[in-house]
Design an enzyme around this catalytic site. Structure first.
Site, PDB file in Angstrom:
ATOM      1  N   SER A   1     -32.045  36.229  16.479  1.00 47.84           N
ATOM      2  CA  SER A   1     -32.636  37.507  16.830  1.00 47.84           C
ATOM      3  C   SER A   1     -31.886  38.640  16.107  1.00 47.84           C
ATOM      4  O   SER A   1     -31.598  38.506  14.921  1.00 47.84           O
ATOM      5  CB  SER A   1     -32.592  37.653  18.351  1.00 47.84           C
TER       6      SER A   1
ATOM      7  N   ASP B   1     -43.132  32.499  17.811  1.00 48.08           N
ATOM      8  CA  ASP B   1     -42.282  33.646  18.116  1.00 48.08           C
ATOM      9  C   ASP B   1     -42.848  34.932  17.528  1.00 48.08           C
ATOM     10  O   ASP B   1     -43.002  35.042  16.312  1.00 48.08           O
ATOM     11  CB  ASP B   1     -40.886  33.396  17.525  1.00 48.08           C
TER      12      ASP B   1
ATOM     13  N   HIS C   1     -38.732  31.763  20.215  1.00 46.35           N
ATOM     14  CA  HIS C   1     -37.611  32.554  19.700  1.00 46.35           C
ATOM     15  C   HIS C   1     -36.346  31.694  19.542  1.00 46.35           C
ATOM     16  O   HIS C   1     -35.866  31.118  20.502  1.00 46.35           O
ATOM     17  CB  HIS C   1     -37.363  33.711  20.681  1.00 46.35           C
TER      18      HIS C   1
END
Ligand SMILES: *[C@@H]1O[C@H](CO)[C@@H](O)[C@H](O)[C@H]1NC(C)=O
Ligand SMILES: *[C@@H]1O[C@H](CO)[C@@H](O)[C@H](O)[C@H]1NC(C)=O
Ligand SMILES: *[C@@H]1O[C@H](CO)[C@@H](O)[C@H](O)[C@H]1NC(C)=O
Ligand SMILES: *[C@@H]1O[C@H](CO)[C@@H](O)[C@H](O)[C@H]1NC(C)=O
Ligand SMILES: *[C@@H]1O[C@H](CO)[C@@H](O)[C@H](O)[C@H]1NC(C)=O
Length: 507
Positions: free
Chosen positions: A185, A437, A462
Site C-alpha cells: 500500500s 484491489d 489488497h
C-alpha cells in the site's frame, strides 16, 4: 460539529488510503469493533502468528533531515527479528512502515516471516514518523501545521536510509548484508521510492499494491470505484445494481423524519440519523464499507480491517440479488449485507457510522499527507460504477485541507519528486498488484523494463501476497510469492558477486 465539513459530513474513505469519493465530505474515524475471533474458531492466521517474535528498539532520528535550523531528534521505533538471519552476508528485509502502528503491519506481513528462513534474512520493521510510537513532538505532533511540517514521505525515506546505515554499522554481522525494501500500500510506494532515491542503500524493492500512479493526470480518476464495482458485479447477480439503486432509496427515506427513524432502526445504528447532513454521512459510511470490502476480499477468513469470512463480497452479495425491490425491502437487504462486514463475530451491539476499520491506522496523519503531497484524485459517475456521481473537485478539497490543517495540497509535487510514469531509469523493483484491489488502478501494471517487474495476481485483493501463506491461497498468489523470492535471491546474488554495484539488471 457543523463548522467544518471534515468533522461533520466528511469521513476518510480510507483505509490504507483516503479514497476521496466524497473528498469534500469526509471524516476521520477510528474503530472499536470487537476484534475477537468467534469462539472455537482459530484462524490459520492466528496459528501462524505464533511465529511472530521480535524485539523493539528506538533510533534517534533528526526531526528535519533537509534543513539545519531544527536540529533536535525524536525516537523512531523499529522491530527486529533475527532468528533466521545468517550473519555476515544474509540479507536484511526492511519493511518500510506506512501510516499506522508498525507492530500491526508486522503482524500483517506474514510473507516476510514465511521467507525469512529460506533467505537467511534479518527482518526489520521500521515505523513511519508521526505514527504509532514514533511521534516527533510527542503529544504535540498533531497540534498544528508547524508541528506537522515534518510529516512527509521524503523525511520518512531519509529516516529509513539513516536507520539502515545505522544497522549496517552497528549491528555485528550486518556490514555485508544486502538490504531489500518491502512494503504494501503506501508502504509499497515507500519501498519503491526507497529504491529509487537510495539505490546505494537498498539493492531492490518489493512494492505490493503500491499505487504510485494514483496522482494527477496519470490514471483516470474513476478507475478506483470502477474496480470496486467490478468486484461486486462479479460476486453475485444483481449485487452492484442493488447498491447502485440503494442511494436513491436512502434519499427517498431520509426525506422525512419517519424515514430517518425507520432507517436508523433498520440499520441498528448506535446514533439515530436526524438530518440531511446525517443522511449524507450515512451514505459515505456505506460507500466506505463497500470500498473496504473490496480491499480485503481475501479467499479465507481473515481479520485485517475487520474480522471477515472467506470471500466476504460473495457473502455480501447473497443478500443483494434483487435490485428492483421497493425501497424498504432493498435497504433491509443492504443492512444484512453491511452486517457481514460489521458483525461477522456476532458481537456487534449496534452499527457506528463513525467507524469503518481497524484503529491501528493513523487516519489523521494520512489525511494530512493527502492534504499535502499524497493528493490522489478520485471520482465516480454512477454508470461504470455503482456509486453516486461525484466529480473530483480539487478546489473544494484544497479548501477543506486549509480549514482542517491550515495547509494546501500540492497536487503536482509527488510527480516531480518521484517521476510519475517516467521511471524507466530505475531498476530492481517488483510491482505486484491484485486484480480485485481497487488500488491496482493506480499501480504499475505495464512492462517498463526487465528490471522493473510487474506481477498481477488476478484473485488478489489488497497486498494478498504480503500475507501469511494459507491453505486457501489461489495458485496465482503462490506463483507471485515464488517469483518474488526468486528475484530477491537474484538481487542478493548479484550484490554478493559484485559488491560495488547494486543496480545490475536481472537476467
Ligand atoms: C463510534 O465511533 C466513534 C469513533 O471511534 C467513537 O468515538 C464513539 O464512541 C462510537 N460510538 C459508539 C456508540 O460506540
Ligand atoms: C501483534 O500480534 C501479537 C501476537 O499475536 C499480539 O500480541 C499483538 O497485540 C499484535 N499487535 C498488533 C498491533 O496487532
Ligand atoms: C424513490 O422515490 C421515487 C419517487 O417516489 C420512486 O419512483 C423510486 O422508485 C423510489 N426508489 C428508488 C430506489 O428510486
Ligand atoms: C450481530 O449479530 C448478533 C448474532 O446474530 C445479533 O444478535 C446482533 O443483533 C447483531 N448486531 C447487529 C448490529 O445487527
Ligand atoms: C522521461 O524522461 C526522459 C529523459 O529525461 C524524457 O526524454 C522523456 O520525454 C520523459 N518521458 C515522459 C513521458 O515524461
Amino acid at each position: 460539529m457543523a463548522s467544518s465539513i471534515f468533522t461533520s459530513v466528511t469521513r476518510l474513505a480510507v483505509f490504507i488510503f483516503v479514497t476521496s469519493l466524497v473528498s469534500c465530505l469526509q471524516v476521520i474515524s477510528a474503530i472499536n469493533a470487537p476484534n475477537l475471533p468467534r469462539q472455537g474458531v482459530v484462524s490459520s492466521d492466528q496459528i501462524l502468528r505464533n511465529l511472530i517474535d521480535y524485539k523493539t528498539y528506538y533510533f534517534d532520528q533528526k526531526i528535519d533531515h533537509f534543513g539545519f535550523a531544527e536540529d533536535s531528534t525524536f525516537k523512531q521505533r523499529y522491530l527486529l527479528a533475527d532468528q533466521h538471519w545468517h550473519k555476515d552476508g544474509g540479507p536484511i528485509l526492511f519493511y518500510t512502515g506506512n501510516e499506522g502502528d508498525i507492530a500491526w503491519f508486522c503482524n500483517n506481513t506474514g510473507f516476510m516471516w514465511d521467507v525469512a528462513e529460506e533467505l537467511g534474512a534479518l527482518l526489520v520493521f521500521a515505523e513511519h514518523r508521526y505514527y504509532g510510537d514514533s511521534l516527533p513532538f510527542g503529544e504535540q505532533s498533531y497540534s498544528d501545521a508547524k508541528h506537522l511540517n515534518f510529516l512527509t514521505s521524503e523525511q520518512a525515506l531519509a529516516d529509513f536510509a539513516m536507520l539502515t546505515e545505522h544497522l549496517k554499522l552497528d549491528l555485528p554481522g550486518a556490514k555485508h548484508s544486502p538490504v531489500i525494501a518491502i512494503g504494501g500500500s503506501y508502504g509499497g510506494m515507500l519501498a519503491a521510492w526507497f529504491r529509487m532515491k537510495y539505490p546505494h542503500v537498498v539493492v531492490g524493492a518489493l512494492a505490493s499494491s503500491a499505487p504510485i500512479w494514483q496522482f494527477k493526470d496519470l490514471v483516470p480518476c474513476d478507475v478506483f470505484y470502477k474496480i470496486v464495482t467490478d468486484d461486486f458485479s462479479e460476486s453475485g447477480k444483481g449485487c452492484s445494481e442493488s447498491i447502485r439503486r440503494s442511494w436513491k432509496a436512502v434519499d427517498n427515506l431520509t426525506s422525512t423524519d419517519g424515514g430517518l427513524q425507520w432507517l436508523s432502526d433498520a440499520f441498528h445504528l448506535c446514533s439515530p440519523l436526524k438530518s440531511k447532513e446525517d443522511a449524507l454521512f450515512f451514505k459515505s459510511w456505506l460507500s466506505e464499507t463497500w470500498v473496504n470490502l473490496a480491499m480485503v476480499d481475501y479467499p479465507y477468513e481473515a481479520n485485517f480491517l475487520q474480522p471477515l469470512p472467506a470471500w466476504p463480497i460473495q457473502v455480501v452479495c447473497k443478500f443483494l440479488r434483487e435490485p428492483s425491490l421497493p425501497d424498504k425491502d432493498l435497504l433491509q437487504n443492504i443492512f444484512q449485507a453491511v452486517n457481514v462486514y460489521y458483525n461477522h463475530t456476532g458481537n456487534t451491539q449496534c452499527l457506528n457510522t463513525s467507524q469503518t476499520a481497524t484503529g491501528n491506522l493513523g487516519y489523521i496523519g494520512w489525511y494530512y499527507q493527502a492534504c499535502t503531497e499524497m493528493v490522489m484524485p478520485m471520482c465516480s459517475n454512477g454508470v461504470s460504477d455503482m456509486f453516486e456521481p461525484q466529480q473530483w473537485d480539487f478546489k473544494a478539497f484544497s479548501d477543506d485541507c486549509s480549514q482542517q490543517f491550515g495547509v494546501r495540497p500540492r497536487a503536482d509535487w509527488a510527480t516531480t519528486a518521484y517521476g510519475g510514469k517516467n521511471i524507466s531509469s530505475h531498476s530492481n523493483i517488483i510491482f505486484s498488484n491484485g486484480g480485485l484491489d481497487p488500488w491496482s488502478g493506480g499501480g504499475v501494471n505495464v512492462h517498463i523494463s526487465d528490471s522493473l517487474v510487474t506481477i498481477v495476481i488476478p484473485e488478489g485483493a489488497h497486498h494478498l501476497d504480503l500475507r501469511f501463506n494459507n491453505p486457501f491461497d489461489p495458485q496465482s498468489v503462490l506463483k507471485a510469492r515464488a517469483l518474488e523470492v526468486q528475484y530477491m535471491k537474484q538481487w542478493i546474488k548479484e550484490t554478493t558477486l559484485n559488491p560495488g554495484s547494486q543496480s545490475n539488471k536481472i537476467v
